[in-house]
Design a protein around this motif. Structure first.
Motif, PDB file in Angstrom:
ATOM      1  N   VAL A 215       0.864  -1.183   0.000  1.00 29.71           N
ATOM      2  CA  VAL A 215       0.000   0.000   0.000  1.00 29.71           C
ATOM      3  C   VAL A 215       0.902   1.234   0.000  1.00 29.71           C
ATOM      4  O   VAL A 215       1.828   1.338   0.806  1.00 29.71           O
ATOM      5  N   VAL A 216       0.631   2.149  -0.921  1.00 27.94           N
ATOM      6  CA  VAL A 216       1.434   3.365  -1.046  1.00 27.94           C
ATOM      7  C   VAL A 216       0.516   4.573  -0.887  1.00 27.94           C
ATOM      8  O   VAL A 216      -0.503   4.691  -1.585  1.00 27.94           O
ATOM      9  N   CYS A 217       0.893   5.481   0.015  1.00 32.86           N
ATOM     10  CA  CYS A 217       0.137   6.704   0.270  1.00 32.86           C
ATOM     11  C   CYS A 217       1.051   7.909   0.024  1.00 32.86           C
ATOM     12  O   CYS A 217       2.069   8.054   0.714  1.00 32.86           O
ATOM     13  N   HIS A 218       0.698   8.735  -0.948  1.00 31.04           N
ATOM     14  CA  HIS A 218       1.452   9.957  -1.230  1.00 31.04           C
ATOM     15  C   HIS A 218       0.789  11.109  -0.459  1.00 31.04           C
ATOM     16  O   HIS A 218      -0.317  11.545  -0.803  1.00 31.04           O
ATOM     17  N   LEU A 219       1.477  11.598   0.555  1.00 31.24           N
ATOM     18  CA  LEU A 219       0.895  12.578   1.464  1.00 31.24           C
ATOM     19  C   LEU A 219       1.484  13.963   1.224  1.00 31.24           C
ATOM     20  O   LEU A 219       2.684  14.103   0.977  1.00 31.24           O
ATOM     21  N   LYS A 220       0.623  14.953   1.315  1.00 25.23           N
ATOM     22  CA  LYS A 220       1.036  16.356   1.253  1.00 25.23           C
ATOM     23  C   LYS A 220       0.623  17.003   2.566  1.00 25.23           C
ATOM     24  O   LYS A 220      -0.568  17.225   2.819  1.00 25.23           O
ATOM     25  N   ILE A 221       1.637  17.299   3.385  1.00 20.87           N
ATOM     26  CA  ILE A 221       1.389  17.758   4.754  1.00 20.87           C
ATOM     27  C   ILE A 221       1.643  19.255   4.842  1.00 20.87           C
ATOM     28  O   ILE A 221       2.730  19.734   4.501  1.00 20.87           O
ATOM     29  N   PRO A 222       0.664  20.051   5.292  1.00 18.54           N
ATOM     30  CA  PRO A 222       0.852  21.512   5.423  1.00 18.54           C
ATOM     31  C   PRO A 222       1.905  21.846   6.470  1.00 18.54           C
ATOM     32  O   PRO A 222       2.153  21.093   7.410  1.00 18.54           O
ATOM     33  N   LEU A 223       2.532  22.995   6.290  1.00 21.81           N
ATOM     34  CA  LEU A 223       3.515  23.487   7.247  1.00 21.81           C
ATOM     35  C   LEU A 223       2.904  23.694   8.628  1.00 21.81           C
ATOM     36  O   LEU A 223       1.722  24.054   8.756  1.00 21.81           O
TER      37      LEU A 223
END
Length: 243
Positions: A215-223
């Motif tokens: 399972v691959v999760c591409h995450l974009k996490i805010p500052l």
């Protein structure tokens, strides 16, 4: 009349055992009964052995068929994985030694959309990656997920990692500074899962063989410092692959 005394030295004669007469009807009847009884016992022994062999073969064929069905079945609906939220308490790069200090709380949802199969997640290994470099490996306790059920999984990712040059000579520090300017960090969460399926036939439970999934999760996490900005974490759908 004179009676002669018995002489102990005289030989005594004993009657010889009579040889059974094969032509005696009684003897023939007894011999025939014994042979018939022996043949009957042998016949029932072969019947019992044959029945047991047949039963064992049927059970073996049934088990092989069932395991093949469970092992190679194509999910009508693949298991679903989502990252619902990521809370970054710390994500800072030291300006002196290129060491990244991080502290993230990840909240995931595992869902089984199937009607007929339960899923045993026996082993779950989570790798947190930052632009190809591993930050941390976490082992998650396994669990069972029934039909049409969800389960929340929380990961606490905390530690430090020295960022090094990539193969093309690009420094990870450049990625960090670029993402800091944009206000969003890109992190990959990769799960290695060892799982098996469970189904119910009549009153018996049957388990498939183990198989591995990714399972691959591409995450974009805010500052962290941009709490007042409009950038918010979006619920992320993870890609499931069986291998």
């Amino acid at each position: 009349m004179t009676v002669l005394p018995e002489n102990d030295d005289q030989p005594k004669y004993h009657p010889l055992p009579q040889k059974p007469d094969d032509h005696d009807p009684k003897q023939q009847l007894k011999t025939g009964d014994r042979k018939k009884q022996q043949r009957t016992i042998e016949c029932w022994e072969w019947v019992f052995i044959s029945v047991m062999i047949f039963v064992i073969l049927v059970l073996v064929l049934f088990y092989i068929t069932l395991m093949t069905y469970l092992s190679f079945i194509d999910f009508s609906n693949d298991p679903e994985f989502h990252v619902d939220d990521v809370t970054p308490t710390q994500f800072e790069l030291s300006p002196t030694n290129n060491t990244l200090y991080y502290n993230l709380d990840v909240n995931m949802t595992f869902r089984n959309p199937n009607n007929k199969f339960g899923i045993h997640y026996d082993k779950i290994r989570a790798n947190v990656m930052y632009h190809g470099q591993r930050l941390m490996t976490k082992h998650v306790q396994g669990f069972y997920l029934g039909h049409k059920m969800n389960n929340n999984v929380n990961l606490s990712v905390k530690g430090q990692q020295l960022l090094v040059l990539l193969e093309n000579g690009v420094d990870e520090k450049e990625f960090y500074e670029s993402e800091s300017r944009n206000g969003v960090y890109e992190i990959d969460l990769k799960l290695r899962i060892k799982m098996r399926l469970t189904t119910t036939l009549s009153w018996e439970f049957f388990n498939s063989r183990h198989f591995n999934s990714r399972v691959v999760c591409h995450l974009k996490i805010p500052l962290i410092s941009s709490q007042d900005s409009k950038v918010e974490f979006e619920r992320t759908h993870c890609v499931y692959k069986q291998w």
